[in-house]
Design a protein around this motif. Sequence first.
Motif, short mmCIF file in Angstrom:
data_model
loop_
_atom_site.label_atom_id
_atom_site.label_comp_id
_atom_site.label_asym_id
_atom_site.label_seq_id
_atom_site.Cartn_x
_atom_site.Cartn_y
_atom_site.Cartn_z
N LYS A 173 19.11 24.02 -13.84
CA LYS A 173 20.47 24.17 -13.30
C LYS A 173 21.33 22.98 -13.68
N VAL A 174 20.78 21.78 -13.61
CA VAL A 174 21.55 20.58 -13.96
C VAL A 174 21.94 20.61 -15.43
N ILE A 175 21.01 20.97 -16.30
CA ILE A 175 21.29 21.03 -17.74
C ILE A 175 22.35 22.08 -18.03
N LEU A 176 22.24 23.25 -17.42
CA LEU A 176 23.24 24.30 -17.64
C LEU A 176 24.62 23.88 -17.12
N LEU A 177 24.67 23.22 -15.98
CA LEU A 177 25.94 22.75 -15.44
C LEU A 177 26.59 21.75 -16.39
N LEU A 178 25.82 20.83 -16.91
CA LEU A 178 26.36 19.85 -17.87
C LEU A 178 26.82 20.53 -19.15
N ALA A 179 26.07 21.50 -19.62
CA ALA A 179 26.45 22.21 -20.85
C ALA A 179 27.75 22.97 -20.66
N PHE A 180 27.89 23.69 -19.54
CA PHE A 180 29.12 24.44 -19.30
C PHE A 180 30.30 23.51 -19.06
N SER A 181 30.07 22.37 -18.45
CA SER A 181 31.15 21.40 -18.26
C SER A 181 31.63 20.86 -19.60
N LEU A 182 30.70 20.59 -20.48
CA LEU A 182 31.07 20.09 -21.80
C LEU A 182 31.83 21.15 -22.58
N ILE A 183 31.39 22.39 -22.53
CA ILE A 183 32.08 23.47 -23.22
C ILE A 183 33.49 23.63 -22.67
N GLY A 184 33.64 23.53 -21.35
CA GLY A 184 34.95 23.65 -20.73
C GLY A 184 35.90 22.56 -21.17
N THR A 185 35.42 21.34 -21.30
CA THR A 185 36.30 20.25 -21.71
C THR A 185 36.63 20.34 -23.20
N LEU A 186 35.77 20.91 -23.99
CA LEU A 186 36.06 21.07 -25.40
C LEU A 186 37.03 22.23 -25.64
N ALA A 187 36.95 23.25 -24.82
CA ALA A 187 37.78 24.44 -25.02
C ALA A 187 39.23 24.18 -24.63
N TYR A 188 39.49 23.38 -23.62
CA TYR A 188 40.85 23.13 -23.15
C TYR A 188 41.18 21.66 -23.34
N SER A 189 42.28 21.41 -24.04
CA SER A 189 42.67 20.03 -24.23
C SER A 189 43.66 19.63 -23.14
N GLN A 190 43.69 18.38 -22.85
CA GLN A 190 44.57 17.84 -21.82
C GLN A 190 45.94 17.59 -22.41
N ILE A 191 46.99 18.00 -21.71
CA ILE A 191 48.34 17.66 -22.15
C ILE A 191 48.91 16.63 -21.19
N SER A 192 49.86 15.87 -21.67
CA SER A 192 50.53 14.90 -20.81
C SER A 192 52.03 15.10 -20.93
N LEU A 193 52.71 14.95 -19.81
CA LEU A 193 54.15 15.10 -19.73
C LEU A 193 54.77 13.78 -19.32
N PRO A 194 56.03 13.55 -19.69
CA PRO A 194 56.71 12.35 -19.20
C PRO A 194 56.80 12.37 -17.67
N ALA A 195 56.97 11.21 -17.05
CA ALA A 195 57.00 11.09 -15.60
C ALA A 195 58.18 11.84 -14.98
N MET A 196 59.23 12.11 -15.75
CA MET A 196 60.39 12.80 -15.17
C MET A 196 60.10 14.27 -14.85
N PHE A 197 59.05 14.84 -15.42
CA PHE A 197 58.65 16.20 -15.10
C PHE A 197 57.64 16.15 -13.96
N SER A 198 57.95 16.87 -12.87
CA SER A 198 57.06 16.83 -11.71
C SER A 198 57.08 18.17 -10.98
N ASP A 199 56.23 18.28 -9.97
CA ASP A 199 56.21 19.49 -9.14
C ASP A 199 57.54 19.64 -8.41
N ASN A 200 57.97 20.87 -8.26
CA ASN A 200 59.18 21.22 -7.50
C ASN A 200 60.46 20.57 -8.05
#
Length: 102
Positions: free
Chosen positions: A25-52
């Motif tokens: 279970k631990v190995i599978l959890l780590l593998a799926f976590s790694l796949i998830g981070t590789l599939a979606y890249s992180q974007i960053s926005l300037p500080a002026m863009f915020s919730d609401n």
Amino acid sequence: MGLHRLYGHTLNPLKYFMKAYYYLKVILLLAFSLIGTLAYSQISLPAMFSDNMVLQQQSDVPIWGKAKANGKVKIVTSWDKRTYSAAADSNGKWQVSLKTPS
């Protein structure tokens, strides 16, 4: 003479199965976590863009930020559920213009 007399305890196959199951279970959890981070890249926005944040009505509002180099960014607006797409350049910079409602 049984094994329990040699080692002072009995071998419990269920105990070893549960330990192997836990490690699997631990190995599978780590593998799926790694796949998830590789599939979606992180974007960053300037500080002026915020919730609401409030946008000007009936205008084209530019939104920009950084993402993975040569990656794709998809934005879905909350007011009309329209999808906007942008492609990041070789430095990871991207920009899209959103149409706001009246």
